[in-house]
Design a protein around this motif. Sequence first.
Motif, mmCIF file in Angstrom:
data_model
loop_
_atom_site.group_PDB
_atom_site.id
_atom_site.type_symbol
_atom_site.label_atom_id
_atom_site.label_comp_id
_atom_site.label_asym_id
_atom_site.label_seq_id
_atom_site.Cartn_x
_atom_site.Cartn_y
_atom_site.Cartn_z
ATOM 1 N N GLY A 109 44.689 22.066 38.567
ATOM 2 C CA GLY A 109 45.088 20.666 37.934
ATOM 3 C C GLY A 109 45.686 20.876 36.700
ATOM 4 N N LYS A 110 46.422 19.545 36.439
ATOM 5 C CA LYS A 110 47.217 19.743 35.063
ATOM 6 C C LYS A 110 46.444 19.431 33.937
ATOM 7 N N SER A 111 46.655 20.377 32.959
ATOM 8 C CA SER A 111 46.022 20.215 31.671
ATOM 9 C C SER A 111 47.095 19.998 30.385
ATOM 10 N N GLU A 143 45.085 8.761 34.877
ATOM 11 C CA GLU A 143 45.046 8.890 36.238
ATOM 12 C C GLU A 143 44.897 10.457 36.451
ATOM 13 N N ASN A 144 45.623 11.361 35.713
ATOM 14 C CA ASN A 144 45.438 12.611 36.171
ATOM 15 C C ASN A 144 43.902 13.123 35.777
ATOM 16 N N LEU A 145 43.271 12.615 34.792
ATOM 17 C CA LEU A 145 41.742 12.792 34.642
ATOM 18 C C LEU A 145 40.936 12.135 35.879
ATOM 19 N N HIS A 159 48.544 25.674 32.978
ATOM 20 C CA HIS A 159 49.224 25.737 31.597
ATOM 21 C C HIS A 159 48.252 25.268 30.474
ATOM 22 N N PHE A 160 47.026 25.625 30.659
ATOM 23 C CA PHE A 160 46.086 25.437 29.492
ATOM 24 C C PHE A 160 46.539 25.497 28.047
ATOM 25 N N VAL A 176 40.726 17.215 29.592
ATOM 26 C CA VAL A 176 40.761 17.633 30.915
ATOM 27 C C VAL A 176 39.646 18.530 31.294
ATOM 28 N N MET A 177 39.119 19.435 30.320
ATOM 29 C CA MET A 177 37.899 20.290 30.487
ATOM 30 C C MET A 177 36.780 19.748 30.716
ATOM 31 N N ARG A 178 36.548 18.827 29.663
ATOM 32 C CA ARG A 178 35.397 18.144 29.738
ATOM 33 C C ARG A 178 35.264 17.094 31.047
ATOM 34 N N LYS A 179 36.292 16.546 31.354
ATOM 35 C CA LYS A 179 36.208 15.632 32.700
ATOM 36 C C LYS A 179 35.927 16.699 33.711
ATOM 37 N N ALA A 180 36.327 17.907 33.928
ATOM 38 C CA ALA A 180 36.249 18.900 34.984
ATOM 39 C C ALA A 180 34.706 19.219 34.926
ATOM 40 N N GLU A 181 34.102 19.599 33.883
ATOM 41 C CA GLU A 181 32.654 19.757 33.525
ATOM 42 C C GLU A 181 31.921 18.897 33.947
#
Length: 539
Positions: free
Chosen positions: A104-106, A121-123, A146-147, A161-166
Amino acid sequence: MSKALSIFDTTLRDGTQGEGISLSVDDKLKIARKLDQLGVHYIEGGIPGSNNKDIEFFNRVKELGLSAKITAFGSTRRKDSNTELDSNLNSLIQSGAQAATLVGKSWDFHVHTALQTSLEENLAMIYDSIAYLKRKGLEVIFDAEHFFDGYKNNPEYALAVMRKAEEAGADWLTMCDTNGGSLPHEVHDIVTVLAGQVTTSRIGIHTHNDCELAVANSISAVRAGAEQIQGTMNGYGERCGNANLCSVIPSLQLKLGYNILEADQLKQLTSTARYISEIANVNMPINQPYVGSSAFAHKGGIHVSAILRDSRTYEHIAPETVGNQQRILVSELAGQSNILSKAQGMGIELRSDNDSTREVMSKIKDMEHEGYQFEGADASLELLLRQANGELKELFTFESFKMLVEKSADKPVVSEAFVKLNIDGASVYTAAEGNGPVNALDNALRKALISYYPGLQNIHLSDYKVRVLDDKEATASKVRVLIESKDAANSWNTVGVSGNVIEASWEALVDSLRYALLRQTKREGYEEIPSAGRGLINH
């Protein structure tokens, strides 16, 4: 320290994006089996939503019963779409893989430019996709593309982005240096920040080698808190390649004390790297760290003198630790311990003080100088060692072969081979056609032998590869032929080298059948093992 780390191998996916690398399904299955024997923890097999080859791989890899977790690669759902109807996500589920790598895009720049959508929307795309796969029972590795570039441009969004994935339940949060432009101190600092915020997921690192820092960046990430390293064998990958696991693994385990592979598995590192090089048909750099043929080679002067007293004078580790060997280029000592160890593993008793042992070691060294590579051809090596040990009996004597290849207008090429052998004192002359000169030669050889040795009818060739050894000589170059053969239960590899591809193929073909008969006679308890002997056919 003894902290355990997880190795995620993406040779079969990211590695195949390297220029000049193309693997068949059979190639990928062979490599997967070899990686599993090495002890990697995750094997990323490909993208099941993109092509039939990868779909076939995921269907067939289940039959291998591997210990490693087979992982499928895909991306988050499309923007403004229904997650459960997303074909890419459903292909990950249908693949039967135990884990899914979801990219996913970060980087906010990529969200706006590549996805052409909003940051919100990406989140949502990330959250919905991970949550859906978790509901379906998959382990999810989120690769934040591309983090590091994203963090440098907009740290608040990259961390969001990382918090949302977690929050969605991702098992792993992998920080990707996709463009390969980050430096070790940057990687260390940024991983440290993320490690201080993650509570339930674990952190991974995925680096590219565009600044020749992929290995250094991976090590820096681990020291800052990453627990999974993604990379490829021999550093294969797009552009300048990925982090080379052949360097990452021993550096972390032997230098920093991390728990990654068992000692016996680590000893397979060199043979695994060279095996995959042969399957991929890509020359390994001789100076590749740890596993290259020159990694522990010494030539002349004070180096050799010191090495003979104590190898620690010019070697940073014992080469045997990673399955490599010390090579002293100006003496006859190179390779002796390695050959003796290999023989012992084959159940062959060789003594270092025996004349025949010294002769075969010298012969192997000469053959390797000519271009033979036995790392991917254990069957040919075993035949040489058993012959030196007096265990082989003459099977047949080669007298001659010749080829006819005919091409006429509007007709396919016709190949015909003629083979003349002496078997048990009788002259046997056969001819056979094939769909190419090598196939015709194989058919003629079998036709000559099969009435004497009917067990050969169950043997077939399953793979054939040709490597040009010196492309500077153009069409006059020597070639190395590697052949894989199979029976109902096993497979084995043999090798031949010549300036003529047909002769090199003949060598590998003869060894293939010799080894098949060796296996049969051992199973049936015969005391004498048949042999054609490379010397008998003047190779």
